[in-house]
Design an enzyme around this catalytic site. Sequence first.
Site, PDB file in Angstrom:
ATOM      1  N   LYS A  38       0.835  -1.200   0.000  1.00 54.43           N
ATOM      2  CA  LYS A  38       0.000   0.000   0.000  1.00 54.43           C
ATOM      3  C   LYS A  38       0.872   1.253   0.000  1.00 54.43           C
ATOM      4  O   LYS A  38       2.076   1.196   0.224  1.00 54.43           O
ATOM      5  CB  LYS A  38      -0.921  -0.008   1.225  1.00 54.43           C
ATOM      6  CG  LYS A  38      -0.181   0.035   2.554  1.00 54.43           C
ATOM      7  CD  LYS A  38      -1.155  -0.035   3.716  1.00 54.43           C
ATOM      8  CE  LYS A  38      -0.408  -0.008   5.053  1.00 54.43           C
ATOM      9  NZ  LYS A  38      -1.328  -0.024   6.201  1.00 54.43           N
ATOM     10  N   TYR A 264      13.735  31.914   5.204  1.00 56.91           N
ATOM     11  CA  TYR A 264      12.533  32.626   5.650  1.00 56.91           C
ATOM     12  C   TYR A 264      12.571  32.922   7.147  1.00 56.91           C
ATOM     13  O   TYR A 264      13.015  32.096   7.953  1.00 56.91           O
ATOM     14  CB  TYR A 264      11.285  31.792   5.344  1.00 56.91           C
ATOM     15  CG  TYR A 264      10.934  31.726   3.874  1.00 56.91           C
ATOM     16  CD1 TYR A 264      10.718  32.883   3.133  1.00 56.91           C
ATOM     17  CD2 TYR A 264      10.803  30.497   3.242  1.00 56.91           C
ATOM     18  CE1 TYR A 264      10.390  32.825   1.799  1.00 56.91           C
ATOM     19  CE2 TYR A 264      10.467  30.416   1.894  1.00 56.91           C
ATOM     20  CZ  TYR A 264      10.263  31.587   1.180  1.00 56.91           C
ATOM     21  OH  TYR A 264       9.945  31.518  -0.143  1.00 56.91           O
TER      22      TYR A 264
END
Length: 369
Positions: A38, A264
Amino acid sequence: MPEAKETVLEIDLGNLAHNYHFLRSKIDKDVKFLSVVKAHAYGSDSVVIAKKLQELGTDYFAVAYVEEGIRLRENGIIKPILVLHPQFTHFEEIIEHCLEPNLYSEKILRSFISTAEKLNQKNYPVHIKFNTGLNRLGFDQPEIPKIRELIKNTSTIKIASIFSHLAASDDWQERDFTVGQIDLFRKMTWELVADLNYEPILHICNTSGVINYPKAAFSMVRSGIGLYGFGNDKTVDPQLKPVVTLKTIISQIRKLDKGATVGYNRVYKVEGPSRIATLPIGHADGINRIYGKQKAGVIVNGKYAPIVGNVCMDIIMIDVTGIECEEGDEVIVFGGPQHAVKFAEAGGTISYELITGVQRRVTRKVIPE
């Protein structure tokens, strides 16, 4: 092996084969093996991984959602595929693509029987999940008489397997709870199969169950994370080989003086003359902001380089002061000399989240066995 020239996730099929054989060696030869593929085979490539596992001889596959199973069918996977979390709206697709649903509640069981009847199915393989303590999906013990009645009164479905999921098989402090789960699963199974004229496959062991509770293998085991190189045990991890390695390159190196800030919000201030490298990978690729601000780092020419400042969407910055490197050099984010478990722990998370989070825009590169 050639160096990366871009951000790539290398998938080593030789390591996959090693892990598969290691895990199979822990169970009896007559016990079946289900491979969990999965979430793009835990962040790698479900088709590439499934094809190799089918070649190696796995008996079953498991996916979470129907679309994952359809993708495998469309790419040549012929082994049985268990869909762990099917939804009502996909039942006809399940039958169309010969997938096998996990039926975990009375409502979903009745609904699938109704769909199977409408499509004139007979003995369609389904899987019944018991809740033995994880408390996610599954029938509780008082519901068994109702399951038995519904199954006895239809010929449209046949139980391919009965299974449950261990909650803490990797934690020895929870041994009593795990043994209790195994005992409850055994009792619930006996209660359900008493009236059947056939024997469904039984499975409760996940990777840690295979390693720590091999006597509870029943007739099949399931492995997900172990196939990809993680055993959830410091004594087992060295015997497994991580299948994926995330690599990138240095885009630019900048020399900064004391007091300059990086990235930032100016959250990182250099304390002296420094060399800061930028890498073309960021939180849009799965390296989340939790790894910034020097919590984690990468490997540059064998040396550890901390991630500085905030992780950006497409870029991270690392401090390469004192490291011999230049623009274009390869960088290992995790894998190889830096185990994914160590990288994940630096950010306060687990290897599962890290490896499944590598986004699809990152190029996959297959290393054959």
